[in-house]
Scaffold this motif. Sequence first.
Motif, PDB file in Angstrom:
ATOM      1  N   GLY A  43      -1.395 -10.113   2.893  1.00  0.00           N
ATOM      2  CA  GLY A  43      -0.083 -11.014   2.915  1.00  0.00           C
ATOM      3  C   GLY A  43       0.935 -11.104   4.487  1.00  0.00           C
ATOM      4  N   TYR A  49       5.500 -10.285   1.491  1.00  0.00           N
ATOM      5  CA  TYR A  49       3.701  -9.311   1.361  1.00  0.00           C
ATOM      6  C   TYR A  49       3.216  -9.355   2.474  1.00  0.00           C
ATOM      7  N   GLY A  52       0.611  -7.133   2.427  1.00  0.00           N
ATOM      8  CA  GLY A  52      -0.525  -6.284   1.211  1.00  0.00           C
ATOM      9  C   GLY A  52      -1.919  -6.722   0.699  1.00  0.00           C
ATOM     10  N   SER A  77       2.160  -8.399  -8.082  1.00  0.00           N
ATOM     11  CA  SER A  77       3.352  -8.172  -6.587  1.00  0.00           C
ATOM     12  C   SER A  77       4.257  -8.840  -6.067  1.00  0.00           C
ATOM     13  N   ALA A 136       4.363  -4.897  -2.113  1.00  0.00           N
ATOM     14  CA  ALA A 136       3.085  -5.079  -0.837  1.00  0.00           C
ATOM     15  C   ALA A 136       2.475  -3.401  -0.566  1.00  0.00           C
ATOM     16  N   SER A 139      -0.070  -1.532  -2.555  1.00  0.00           N
ATOM     17  CA  SER A 139      -0.820  -3.096  -3.260  1.00  0.00           C
ATOM     18  C   SER A 139      -2.712  -2.463  -3.237  1.00  0.00           C
TER      19      SER A 139
END
Length: 267
Positions: A43, A49, A52, A77, A136, A139
């Motif tokens: 991200g 994000y 992430g 996401s 994020a 993740s």
Amino acid sequence: MASRAAQKRLTREYKSISENPPPYITAHPSESNILEWHYIITGPENTPYHGGQYWGTLMFPPNYPFAPPAIRMHTPSGRFQPSSRLCLSISDFHPRSFNPAWEVSTILIGLLSFMTSEEMTTGSVSASEAERKYHAARSRWWNSTGGGSHLKAENGAGKGNIKAGDGGAKFRSEWPEVDAENWKWMRENKIDTATGNRIVEPGGPSCGPQLGIAAGGSGHQAHAVVDAVIQQRDAGQGWIFRNKLVLAGAIIFVYVLIARLLGEGSS
């Protein structure tokens, strides 16, 4: 099975993307099938994000580059439905609009660009910035544990077994070094591998509910607890302390009365 043209083209593109990867993107073909590519998008800064780790796949047709791949993102996401085919101009939803000159890097850059926009399409979802930041932060845990399913997963990664439920086996087989880094990160940050939440050490600081007031409890519950505390406090104090104002008033009254009586007697 890949055609000779697809085999040659994808081999060349793997060499190219390995030597000169686009920003925030890494990708490689599966060892068992050159038509199955795995990518990770990190991200970008200034997006929800940021930080992430978004893992997904590109499934190329045997006649690539004359037809586009199916594009999926498996990591939740808040932007795409996990493991769902995405309808993009660079995906298999629109084979007629695909340009054979586009390469794997072109496709992934286009995916990243679409991800950081707010356009909607088949396979995309709407979510708040807070929800996307939440995904994020989780993740890396999700990728390496299969969403916490590693505790009950018994079977290894199989064909098409790319989603929560395989215990992270498919991710681990394709990204062994990244997976090892994720597990190290989870240990260092005390992440509960079953839930993805940070483990609270016993006796550590807590901002949880105090005095037995349940989170989300009513105001009546709060007052009841406060009253109970006051009663406990008063129970440990004497009668004189609790009634000191009444006693003080009585003493003053008696003093004034005696003074008047003595004054009248002397007169």
